[in-house]
Design a protein around this motif. Structure first.
Motif, PDB file in Angstrom:
ATOM      1  N   ASN A 231      48.882  35.594  32.035  1.00  0.00           N
ATOM      2  CA  ASN A 231      49.613  34.340  31.843  1.00  0.00           C
ATOM      3  C   ASN A 231      48.675  33.230  31.380  1.00  0.00           C
ATOM      4  O   ASN A 231      49.025  32.413  30.522  1.00  0.00           O
ATOM      5  N   ALA A 232      47.473  33.216  31.959  1.00  0.00           N
ATOM      6  CA  ALA A 232      46.481  32.220  31.560  1.00  0.00           C
ATOM      7  C   ALA A 232      46.050  32.443  30.119  1.00  0.00           C
ATOM      8  O   ALA A 232      45.919  31.494  29.335  1.00  0.00           O
ATOM      9  N   CYS A 233      45.847  33.690  29.752  1.00  0.00           N
ATOM     10  CA  CYS A 233      45.459  34.024  28.385  1.00  0.00           C
ATOM     11  C   CYS A 233      46.544  33.602  27.399  1.00  0.00           C
ATOM     12  O   CYS A 233      46.258  33.030  26.345  1.00  0.00           O
ATOM     13  N   SER A 234      47.795  33.864  27.752  1.00  0.00           N
ATOM     14  CA  SER A 234      48.920  33.479  26.906  1.00  0.00           C
ATOM     15  C   SER A 234      48.960  31.967  26.694  1.00  0.00           C
ATOM     16  O   SER A 234      49.170  31.488  25.574  1.00  0.00           O
TER      17      SER A 234
ATOM     18  N   LYS B 251      35.729  32.187  29.921  1.00  0.00           N
ATOM     19  CA  LYS B 251      35.680  30.983  30.750  1.00  0.00           C
ATOM     20  C   LYS B 251      36.940  30.145  30.566  1.00  0.00           C
ATOM     21  O   LYS B 251      37.499  29.623  31.535  1.00  0.00           O
ATOM     22  N   MET B 252      37.405  29.997  29.319  1.00  0.00           N
ATOM     23  CA  MET B 252      38.622  29.237  29.071  1.00  0.00           C
ATOM     24  C   MET B 252      39.810  29.854  29.799  1.00  0.00           C
ATOM     25  O   MET B 252      40.648  29.145  30.361  1.00  0.00           O
TER      26      MET B 252
ATOM     27  N   SER C  68      39.616  31.857  32.467  1.00  0.00           N
ATOM     28  CA  SER C  68      39.353  31.712  33.904  1.00  0.00           C
ATOM     29  C   SER C  68      39.719  30.315  34.389  1.00  0.00           C
ATOM     30  O   SER C  68      40.259  30.153  35.496  1.00  0.00           O
ATOM     31  N   ASP C  69      39.436  29.300  33.576  1.00  0.00           N
ATOM     32  CA  ASP C  69      39.707  27.914  33.963  1.00  0.00           C
ATOM     33  C   ASP C  69      41.202  27.638  34.175  1.00  0.00           C
ATOM     34  O   ASP C  69      41.568  26.648  34.823  1.00  0.00           O
ATOM     35  N   GLU C  70      42.058  28.507  33.615  1.00  0.00           N
ATOM     36  CA  GLU C  70      43.505  28.346  33.780  1.00  0.00           C
ATOM     37  C   GLU C  70      44.022  29.064  35.020  1.00  0.00           C
ATOM     38  O   GLU C  70      45.230  29.075  35.277  1.00  0.00           O
ATOM     39  N   THR C  71      43.121  29.691  35.771  1.00  0.00           N
ATOM     40  CA  THR C  71      43.510  30.434  36.971  1.00  0.00           C
ATOM     41  C   THR C  71      42.674  29.975  38.162  1.00  0.00           C
ATOM     42  O   THR C  71      41.796  29.130  38.037  1.00  0.00           O
ATOM     43  N   ALA C  72      42.962  30.568  39.314  1.00  0.00           N
ATOM     44  CA  ALA C  72      42.131  30.337  40.507  1.00  0.00           C
ATOM     45  C   ALA C  72      41.075  31.425  40.624  1.00  0.00           C
ATOM     46  O   ALA C  72      40.455  31.597  41.672  1.00  0.00           O
TER      47      ALA C  72
ATOM     48  N   MET D   4      36.778  37.769  37.396  1.00  0.00           N
ATOM     49  CA  MET D   4      37.564  38.309  36.288  1.00  0.00           C
ATOM     50  C   MET D   4      36.974  39.601  35.751  1.00  0.00           C
ATOM     51  O   MET D   4      37.703  40.488  35.278  1.00  0.00           O
ATOM     52  N   TYR D   5      35.648  39.734  35.820  1.00  0.00           N
ATOM     53  CA  TYR D   5      35.007  40.946  35.323  1.00  0.00           C
ATOM     54  C   TYR D   5      35.409  42.181  36.129  1.00  0.00           C
ATOM     55  O   TYR D   5      35.217  43.309  35.668  1.00  0.00           O
ATOM     56  N   THR D   6      35.961  41.972  37.307  1.00  0.00           N
ATOM     57  CA  THR D   6      36.477  43.095  38.092  1.00  0.00           C
ATOM     58  C   THR D   6      37.671  43.729  37.394  1.00  0.00           C
ATOM     59  O   THR D   6      37.915  44.935  37.515  1.00  0.00           O
TER      60      THR D   6
END
Length: 211
Positions: A21-24, A38-39, A41-45, A51-53
């Protein structure tokens, strides 16, 4: 509250959906080349490290995003295809459902040349397996609408349709640089409504089936 690691399958799925959803959201406002992990990630918690997991590269995030769009389109087609379809109805369904997923059209324009080229090979194989259901939807719609058609002609239509779809968004949505270059070159591009152009193209592609 401290950030909690996702442990159950449902928790992992929710975390992945949050990332998609953040990517979208980021993709709605930025060009693909501009986007970084990073962009997103910044839209999520979710921290970039966490995220690399789930995703090692942004291409793998985009691969799952386009998979979600394919499966949404698949469900929509199955819901709209029916036993009484004629050629016009079939073409309109394909055109209107695609246009209802504008981000999907945009993703299609970079699927083969960028997203798949830079994705993890194993991830790409899984993507191909899961999105192959779209061909089942096509086959159902085509055999219903064009019962006299043969398998070779139906397969040919699908290939031509996919090629046409891949180039539709960039042609209809040129960037500012492209617009300015056309103006400076004094090149007049015909103005055609998105839906009419997509419908007309699909209708022409079905000519070999409507015998």
């Amino acid at each position: 509250m401290a950030f909690q690691r996702a442990r159950t399958n449902n928790q992992i799925q929710k975390r992945q959906n949050d990332i998609l959803n953040a990517c979208s959201k980021v993709f709605d406002n930025h060009g693909y080349d501009e986007i970084t992990l990073k962009m997103i990630s910044d839209e999520t918690a979710i921290s970039r490290t966490t995220m690399y997991t789930y995703y090692k590269t942004k291409e793998d995030i985009f691969l799952d995003l386009i998979e979600r769009e394919y499966l949404t389109w698949y469900d929509t087609l199955l819901n709209q295809f029916h036993d009484q379809m004629d050629r016009v109805t079939f073409c309109k369904i394909l055109a209107t459902t695609l246009l209802s997923q504008k981000q999907f059209l945009r993703l299609l324009s970079i699927q083969n040349t960028i997203i798949e080229q830079n994705s993890d090979p194993a991830h790409l194989v899984d993507f191909k397996k899961r999105t192959a259901v779209i061909f089942d939807a096509f086959e159902q719609g085509l055999t219903t609408t064009f019962p006299q058609s043969n398998k070779s002609d139906r397969d040919c239509f699908i290939v031509h349709f996919l090629i046409y779809s891949l180039g539709f968004y960039p042609y209809m949505h040129p960037n500012q640089k492209q617009i300015q270059s056309l103006q400076q070159a004094d090149v007049q591009v015909p103005e055609i409504n998105d839906e009419q152009l997509l419908y007309d193209g699909i209708f022409r592609l079905t000519s070999s089936l409507a015998k």
